[in-house]
Design an enzyme around this catalytic site. Structure first.
Site, PDB file in Angstrom:
ATOM      1  CB  VAL B  15      44.188  40.001  40.538  1.00  0.00           C
ATOM      2  CG1 VAL B  15      44.590  41.578  41.296  1.00  0.00           C
ATOM      3  CG2 VAL B  15      45.177  39.445  39.626  1.00  0.00           C
ATOM      4  NE  ARG B  46      31.624  35.841  37.804  1.00  0.00           N
ATOM      5  CZ  ARG B  46      32.824  34.965  36.165  1.00  0.00           C
ATOM      6  NH1 ARG B  46      31.882  35.743  34.683  1.00  0.00           N
ATOM      7  NH2 ARG B  46      34.237  35.727  36.160  1.00  0.00           N
ATOM      8  CD  GLU B 131      52.884  51.328  38.424  1.00  0.00           C
ATOM      9  OE1 GLU B 131      52.867  50.699  36.847  1.00  0.00           O
ATOM     10  OE2 GLU B 131      52.835  51.747  38.825  1.00  0.00           O
ATOM     11  N   GLY B 136      52.108  44.005  34.804  1.00  0.00           N
ATOM     12  CA  GLY B 136      52.078  43.172  36.503  1.00  0.00           C
ATOM     13  C   GLY B 136      52.803  44.328  37.901  1.00  0.00           C
ATOM     14  CB  ILE B 138      56.847  45.712  36.019  1.00  0.00           C
ATOM     15  CG1 ILE B 138      57.712  44.867  36.501  1.00  0.00           C
ATOM     16  CG2 ILE B 138      58.216  46.965  35.871  1.00  0.00           C
ATOM     17  CD1 ILE B 138      57.856  44.609  34.612  1.00  0.00           C
ATOM     18  CE  LYS B 207      48.907  43.501  29.892  1.00  0.00           C
ATOM     19  NZ  LYS B 207      49.672  41.822  30.055  1.00  0.00           N
TER      20      LYS B 207
END
Lengths: 428, 428
Positions: B15, B46, B131, B136, B138, B207
């Protein structure tokens, strides 16, 4: 808590009354979510004496929406009258000139005058919001303008006229011809006073032009939308398409191509198993395709009191919360005049025609297609009992020009009876 | 144009790299839409030496995400590390304390600490946006918090774990047992290091708890989510459900009932023809039901580099544009502690069991159901060749307690072999 946000509501039809009902029913909820009270101070409509399903006694009345738009006790002018000229336009312009924010459900007004209105509003530091103008209750303007703001948009599609989708679904389900279902829809009150707004694709085309402006950073250009209504769709086409795994939808498609902005609202075949193919009845669906997010599909009621008023009031809550964005996502002065794509991108096509039942007829059609540069993916000849043979052809990718060329050549073969049907198959 | 908005990016996994790519690829587009430039000033991960698919040379490096969160040249702290304790939590708290806005994709962090974080952020006038944490790409948080803000929400549902939906779809399509498809998914890298986060429903439950907080104005209460994973779903159940017109989904449902807030993430049967029933593979779907808008369905990619980064950057653009809302739609101090509904609302149930093949066996089961107060809608006994008879029952509406009562009574009949399967049929 900040001072109440004061609404002036022009239009007390279905949507206007829906707005009144939400403001009255959810005053506390809206105040909690907005951080301030939201109140209606004044309303306007053509006929004050009409009996309406709401208590309007607490609101000032104006006969003239322009007067309403200019009232000192109005912060936000809500335009739910409709019509792209006349009172709706005058009052919206007056509201902007008077320093009001505007929330509108009027797709026609924005499709025709959206760019000028946006320039005026932004010059004065005002916002115009129009979630209710596109796909009713579906928060698609917000999703496109804000949620997907970090995407380069690839394509926007939508089934955005519930009446057309109702007619096509009903034809399929009941096996009825277009004219009969059209008449049913008229009697049920599903059609606009000018039904061509619905079945001619104009209303849906208005909506598409607004989505395209946001998606591609272009000035609204409704005149460049290729429009084709559903009046020529026969029950035979619906059945034959179904046999091959497709459904026919009045589908809007906008995309930026190397040749310019393509905008079309035409009947298309879509795979039955796709979300668009599975959409039945009066429901709307919008498909947003971005370069990072991929495909987002949104589905919901595209019209009606509650859904449309929900969208109007979502915009009002945004304004109450202090959300202030350019009308079309970027400042109107930065929107570019789009080059209209002279020719839409190539796609597969569904062709249906009737041939005289003579040896060599099919070969002549196949030859004409080849001469037009179109190759055949699938062909079906249906069983028949008279001297005429129905033939279906699914082509490989071809442009509209290629298809028009082929149609002209068909005429010269002497074996094609009547006018062939040519429908685009959209790759969804 | 305003000063650039400066991002500090903690986490350079899939991401994080997706975020870097969007910022680099769409710098102009994002600046046009935001009204200001958006730049990454510093990053943290990391392992600095790891080879990554992005040019990071222009960014300052911090080994410690807490140090990143406190840098003077960071306006917005982006947390895409994951984990609900440890560095992600410490760095997010540090960012808020240092007066930064936060954008996070971390559902676990917010499900466990969202209320405290929101209180801290709002006390300091900061925003937390998430969001990317739910479904994800949407834009469902935006749709619920903003687009539908004028609705009293009735129910929120979602298929929000792509891995579970992939497993269930693959079992059905290939006719394979759970264990085998689970192993496939593991080898394809679809499962979290702790697979129970996926197949146990925990990730999707996180979620759901966030959606419920927004929808019903309640403090996030993940501990009150009824969780049931998909590990007990057999290929037989998928087939039998299919025979009766249903598909099995790991479905989250939240609603406010007269008895309190109901939140559950459990395998449910949904009609095959419904949008939820038609959802296959790794795609996510969220259904939002409001009292004015009716049912809004949103569908798209629930994970992956592009979609998740799209959601992160949508939040960033909002912040760049000056959009500042309470974390959960109303100020955190106004969120109420929900009363958890002790018993979820009644629904129809699918029961599958195996009976000894003796006269009167079915009657004993039917009697036990009657004694538990459950009436039968449909019953099927499948053909069988041995001494055991598979039986399917669809009940009329019953509560989980009623069903548990019936299951206990089945044990006492002496005719039920093994443990019956009981799955809720959600009315969608």
């Amino acid at each position: 808590m900040a001072a109440p946000l004061r609404l002036g509501l022009a239009g007390l039809g279905t949507v206007g009354i829906g707005v009144v009902q939400i403001v009255q029913k959810h005053a506390d909820l809206i105040a909690a979510r907005s951080g301030r009270a939201v109140v209606i101070t004044a309303v306007s409509a053509r006929d004050r004496t009409k009996n309406r399903d709401a208590d309007l006694s607490g609101f000032a009345w104006e006969d003239d929406p322009v007067a309403l738009a200019c009232r000192d006790d109005v912060d936000v002018f809500i335009e739910v009258m409709g019509g792209h000229e006349g009172p709706a336009r005058l009052a919206t312009e007056a509201a902007i000139a008077a320093g009001k924010d505007v929330v509108t459900a009027n797709k026609a007004l924005l499709a025709h005058h959206g760019h000028q209105l946006a320039l005026s509003a932004e010059a004065g530091g005002r916002v115009i919001r129009f979630e209710a103008a596109v796909a009713g209750g579906i928060p698609v303007i917000k999703a496109l303008t804000e949620g997907l703001a970090a995407n380069g948009m690839r394509r926007v599609m939508g089934v955005m006229n519930g009446t057309c989708n109702y007619i096509l679904t009903r034809m399929e389900d009941a096996g009825l011809p277009y004219d009969q279902v059209f008449e049913e829809a008229r009697q049920l009150g599903y059609l606009e006073a000018d039904p061509n707004l619905d079945v001619g694709g104009i209303d849906a085309g208005h909506k598409l032009s607004l989505l395209a402006a946001i998606a591609f950073g272009t000035q609204v250009s409704f005149d460049a939308v290729e429009l084709e209504g559903i009046g020529a769709i026969s029950i035979d086409d619906i059945r034959h398409a179904g046999d091959m795994g497709y459904r026919i939808k009045l589908l809007g498609v906008a995309r930026m191509t190397g040749r310019g902005l393509e905008q079309r609202m035409t009947p298309c075949l879509v795979p039955m198993e796709s979300p668009l193919g599975q959409l039945s009845g009066g429901t709307n669906m919008v498909v947003l395709e971005g370069d990072s997010v991929g495909q987002i599909v949104m589905r919901g009621a595209g019209a009606g009191m509650g859904p449309t008023a929900s969208a109007v009031m979502g915009d009002v809550v945004d304004i109450a919360r202090g959300v202030r964005l350019p009308v079309f996502g970027v400042p109107a002065r930065a929107l570019v005049v789009p080059v209209a794509a002279a020719v839409a991108a190539a796609s597969a096509w569904y062709l249906r025609m009737v041939l005289v039942d003579k040896p060599g007829a099919l070969a002549k059609v196949a030859t004409a297609l080849g001469e037009a540069g179109i190759s055949i993916d699938r062909m079906r000849q249906y069983g028949h009992s008279d001297a005429q043979a129905p033939v279906l052809i699914v082509t490989h990718k071809a442009t509209r020009d290629d298809v028009n060329d082929a149609l002209a050549r068909f005429g010269a073969t002497g074996v094609v009876v009547g006018t062939p049907v040519a429908l685009r198959i959209e790759d969804v």
